[in-house]
Design a protein around this motif. Structure first.
Motif, mmCIF file in Angstrom:
data_model
loop_
_atom_site.group_PDB
_atom_site.id
_atom_site.type_symbol
_atom_site.label_atom_id
_atom_site.label_comp_id
_atom_site.label_asym_id
_atom_site.label_seq_id
_atom_site.Cartn_x
_atom_site.Cartn_y
_atom_site.Cartn_z
ATOM 1 N N LEU A 228 0.836 -1.215 0.000
ATOM 2 C CA LEU A 228 0.000 0.000 0.000
ATOM 3 C C LEU A 228 0.867 1.261 0.000
ATOM 4 O O LEU A 228 0.694 2.174 -0.802
ATOM 5 N N ARG A 229 1.843 1.271 0.900
ATOM 6 C CA ARG A 229 2.756 2.397 1.075
ATOM 7 C C ARG A 229 3.618 2.633 -0.174
ATOM 8 O O ARG A 229 4.159 3.718 -0.365
ATOM 9 N N LYS A 230 3.740 1.602 -1.011
ATOM 10 C CA LYS A 230 4.563 1.734 -2.216
ATOM 11 C C LYS A 230 3.730 2.048 -3.457
ATOM 12 O O LYS A 230 4.265 2.206 -4.548
ATOM 13 N N SER A 231 2.414 2.129 -3.291
ATOM 14 C CA SER A 231 1.561 2.447 -4.447
ATOM 15 C C SER A 231 1.585 3.959 -4.707
ATOM 16 O O SER A 231 2.120 4.727 -3.910
ATOM 17 N N ALA A 232 1.000 4.385 -5.830
ATOM 18 C CA ALA A 232 1.012 5.807 -6.205
ATOM 19 C C ALA A 232 0.350 6.649 -5.113
ATOM 20 O O ALA A 232 -0.682 6.267 -4.562
ATOM 21 N N VAL A 233 0.971 7.789 -4.800
ATOM 22 C CA VAL A 233 0.448 8.658 -3.730
ATOM 23 C C VAL A 233 -1.003 9.071 -4.016
ATOM 24 O O VAL A 233 -1.828 9.107 -3.109
ATOM 25 N N GLU A 234 -1.302 9.315 -5.267
ATOM 26 C CA GLU A 234 -2.664 9.709 -5.660
ATOM 27 C C GLU A 234 -3.691 8.664 -5.198
ATOM 28 O O GLU A 234 -4.765 9.003 -4.693
ATOM 29 N N PHE A 235 -3.299 7.386 -5.358
ATOM 30 C CA PHE A 235 -4.156 6.272 -4.918
ATOM 31 C C PHE A 235 -4.261 6.251 -3.396
ATOM 32 O O PHE A 235 -5.353 6.188 -2.827
#
Ligand code: AMP
Ligand code: MG
Length: 194
Positions: free
Chosen positions: A61-68
């Motif tokens: 989760l922490r590595k997904s796109a900030v927008e997401f």
């Protein structure tokens, strides 16, 4: 509209022993007959994210796109605010800063403050060397292995983020130390906030 319950945002960088302090505080509060519950922000975010299908675990989760993450974060805050409406004190176990691939992202940006309206912010801290030792012992998580120096900087950034939240709404920040075996003492220091 003012919510019925009270929100205490309890934060600390990974490995600081935050969840241990939360558990201890819940135990003491129960003994004192206070209606206190705890919710883990990351767990609520995972529940929201899973509905969308593409996140397998909390470290992903922490590595997904900030927008997401930003979108999931506000949905999680709304879900938690819904629980607060039921009354009592809700301890929100979370982070002041999130180490994303796009840089440090605030755990509690202004739109989350507006939804949760916390009455206090807590920072749980301990010695960086102790944090390093705890992170390397926790095999259940794929935490970034970093140096004591970087941990020191994360502690400082968390304090800065907490004070930014505090200034935005005139809300106090309580800093508690959680050295090994002292979780009961750390929890007791938080009793005046309940
Ligand atoms: P934890 O179990 O407390 O280490 O949290 C797991 C994960 O949930 C973190 O690595 C973040 O990806 C996410 N998370 C927790 N709290 C927040 C927050 N306030 N804002 C954004 N992400 C969060
Ligand atoms: Mg935790």
């Amino acid at each position: 509209m003012r919510m019925v319950g009270k929100v205490i945002v309890l934060t600390g960088i990974p490995g600081v022993g935050k969840t241990t302090v939360v558990d201890e505080l819940l135990r003491i509060a129960k003994e004192q007959g206070k209606k206190v519950s705890a919710v883990n922000f990351g767990t609520t975010m995972m529940e929201v994210a899973r509905k969308e299908g593409n996140v397998k675990n909390r470290d992903e989760l922490r590595k997904s796109a900030v927008e997401f993450q930003k979108r999931i974060q506000i949905e999680a805050a709304k879900a938690i605010a819904g629980q607060v409406k039921e009354g009592g004190i809700v301890l929100v176990d979370t982070h002041m800063i999130i180490r994303t691939e796009e840089g440090y992202y605030p755990g509690i940006p202004q739109d989350v403050i507006n939804v949760l309206r916390p009455s206090s912010y807590v920072l749980v801290e301990t010695d960086p060397k102790e944090i390093l030792a705890r992170r390397s012992k926790d095999k259940t998580r794929s935490r970034d292995m970093i140096l004591a120096q970087e941990i020191e900087s994360e502690l400082q950034l968390s304090r800065a983020a907490a004070m930014a939240c505090a200034v935005a709404t005139g809300t106090p920040v309580k800093i508690v130390q959680n050295p090994p075996g002292k979780q009961a003492q750390a929890a007791k220091e938080l009793l005046p906030l309940l």
